[in-house]
Design an enzyme around this catalytic site. Sequence first.
Site, PDB file in Angstrom:
ATOM      1  N   LYS A 170       8.661   6.213 -10.951  1.00  0.00           N
ATOM      2  CA  LYS A 170       7.717   6.597  -9.900  1.00  0.00           C
ATOM      3  C   LYS A 170       8.486   7.051  -8.659  1.00  0.00           C
ATOM      4  O   LYS A 170       9.525   6.464  -8.324  1.00  0.00           O
ATOM      5  CB  LYS A 170       6.815   5.396  -9.569  1.00  0.00           C
ATOM      6  CG  LYS A 170       5.666   5.722  -8.629  1.00  0.00           C
ATOM      7  CD  LYS A 170       4.760   4.514  -8.458  1.00  0.00           C
ATOM      8  CE  LYS A 170       3.595   4.793  -7.530  1.00  0.00           C
ATOM      9  NZ  LYS A 170       2.698   3.625  -7.379  1.00  0.00           N
ATOM     10  N   SER A 211      -2.175   4.495  -8.192  1.00  0.00           N
ATOM     11  CA  SER A 211      -1.359   5.579  -7.716  1.00  0.00           C
ATOM     12  C   SER A 211      -0.215   5.983  -8.664  1.00  0.00           C
ATOM     13  O   SER A 211       0.350   7.066  -8.482  1.00  0.00           O
ATOM     14  CB  SER A 211      -0.764   5.215  -6.357  1.00  0.00           C
ATOM     15  OG  SER A 211       0.117   4.121  -6.462  1.00  0.00           O
ATOM     16  N   SER A 238      -2.074  -0.190  -9.028  1.00  0.00           N
ATOM     17  CA  SER A 238      -1.508   1.120  -9.331  1.00  0.00           C
ATOM     18  C   SER A 238      -0.708   1.244 -10.614  1.00  0.00           C
ATOM     19  O   SER A 238      -0.343   2.351 -11.000  1.00  0.00           O
ATOM     20  CB  SER A 238      -0.646   1.596  -8.168  1.00  0.00           C
ATOM     21  OG  SER A 238      -1.486   2.065  -7.156  1.00  0.00           O
TER      22      SER A 238
HETATM   23  N1  GLN Z   1      -5.855   1.834  -4.977  1.00  0.00           N
HETATM   24  C1  GLN Z   1      -5.184   0.829  -4.209  1.00  0.00           C
HETATM   25  C2  GLN Z   1      -4.839   1.388  -2.849  1.00  0.00           C
HETATM   26  O1  GLN Z   1      -5.090   2.511  -2.625  1.00  0.00           O
HETATM   27  C3  GLN Z   1      -3.960   0.350  -4.910  1.00  0.00           C
HETATM   28  C4  GLN Z   1      -2.814   1.268  -4.806  1.00  0.00           C
HETATM   29  C5  GLN Z   1      -1.529   0.686  -5.282  1.00  0.00           C
HETATM   30  O2  GLN Z   1      -1.517  -0.294  -6.042  1.00  0.00           O
HETATM   31  N2  GLN Z   1      -0.425   1.240  -4.814  1.00  0.00           N
HETATM   32  O3  GLN Z   1      -4.321   0.723  -2.012  1.00  0.00           O
END
Ligand code: GLN
Length: 432
Positions: A74, A149, A173
Site C-alpha cells: 500500500k 482504503s 481498510s
Molecule cells: N473508512 C474508514 C475511514 O475513512 C477507515 C479507513 C481506514 O481504515 N484507513 O476512516
Amino acid sequence: MTALEIAKRIKNREISVEEVVLEAIRKAEGDSCNAFITVCESEQVINRAREVQARIDSGELDGSALAGVPIAIKDNICTKGIRTTCGSKMLENYIPSYSATVVEKLDEAGLVIIGKTNMDEFGMGSTTETSFFGPVLNPNDSTRVAGGSSGGSAAAVAAGIVPIALGSDTGGSIRQPAAHCGVMGLKPTYGTVSRYGLVAYASSMDQIGPIATDEDDLIALYDIIKGPDKKDSTSVSIEDGNKEIKELKIGRFEDLDFKLLDYAVPAYYIIACSEASSNLARFDGVKYGFRASEYDNLRDMYDKTFDEGFGEEVKRRIRLGEFTLSHGFYDQYYLKACKVRRLIHDEFKKAFEKYDVILMPTTTGIAPKLGELSSDPISMYKSDLYTVPINLVGLPALSLPCDNKDGLPIGVQLVGDHFSEKMLLRTAGAIR
Ligand code: GLN
C-alpha cells in the site's frame, strides 16, 4: 497459485524468482483496475530478483517460507527509493530516504516488491475514490468500487497480479476491500506490527496487515511482518493469546448484547479526525511534499498549500479534527468519544468471557457503484459500522469470503480477543 506454492516451486527450482516477478510486473502494467500508483522499474526488480535468487541458491533463505514471492505494498508504507504518495497530491513526488520496518522485514525474508498500490488519500475513505490518482475498479465488476482504503492492494490480489499484498487498517481498510474483492484480509492486534514508516492517519488505530487468498498465506506473511520494534514505542512483543481450546465457541454478533454499536461510528470519526488533524499538520509546504507555487507571505503559503495539496475529504477531516480538539469543545467531543471507546472495549471483553470468536458481517452491503458513496460522506462513514468498533478496541479481526450476490463477493468477519490471530486464522481455515 498461492504465495506458499510459488515459494515452493522456486525452492524446487521449477521456476526462477526472475520469471515470477517479471510475470507479476507484466500483469501490473496491464492492470485495468487502477490498482497501482507505481509499478517498479523492471530493471530494478530484476536486479532484486537475482539477488534473492542467489540467497536462495546459497541456502541463506532456507528458513523463509515466502522467499522469492512478489508482493504489492500500500502506498502509505515508506519504501526507500520508491515513490510513496499516500494517494495524495501532497506527496505526489515524495521518494522516502528510508524504508518502513515491515519493508525491511520483507527484504530480509527475500520477498520482492513489485509496486505500490492505490488507496484513499491518507487512508481516509471506504471506496478508494478519494485517491488523487483516481478510483480502483472492482475486479469482479468494473462499474463498482473495490472498497477502501486499501482498495489497490485487495484488487491486485483478487485480480491475480500478486498473490499477497500489504494494506493498512485504521477503521476497516484491510477487511472491507478484502470483502468487496473476494479475498482475505487480516487486521492484527494493535501493536503487534510496527508502524514505523507507515504514514500516520490516526496513530492509536493504524495497523499494517496482510491480504491474501487463503489463511496459510495470511499466516506466513503475518509471521514475517510482526514483532516488536525499537522504532515504534507502541509495538509489543506478542503475548500468546492463543489459548488451548477444546471446544471453540463462536458467538454470533446478533446474539450479543452490544448496546453501544450505534456510538461506534461517531466515536471513531471524532477520534480519527482529531488524530489526523494533528498528524497531518506536518504537511505545511515547509518540510517536504507539495508547496503552492504562488503566494504572498508565509500565512498565505500555508493556506494555499493546504487548499491545493489536499483533496476535499482530507480537508474536511482535518478541519473537523481541529474543531473537536479545540478549547471549549474538547470535553464535549474528543473526551466523550474516548469514554465511549473504553465502554465499547468493556463490551467486547465481556463477550470474550463467553465466546472465543465473534462472527459478524464485514460490510453493510456488496461493493457500491462508483460514485454511490463518494457524493455523500455521511453514508460513507455509516458503511463502516462493523469494522470501526474493532479498531477502537485494538482487537484482531479477519475478513473471509462467505457468499456471493449477483456475482459479487460478500465477506464475513471473525473477531478475537487481543493477540488471538493464530486462532482466528485456524478458525477461518476450518469454516471456509
Ligand atoms: N473508512 C474508514 C475511514 O475513512 C477507515 C479507513 C481506514 O481504515 N484507513 O476512516
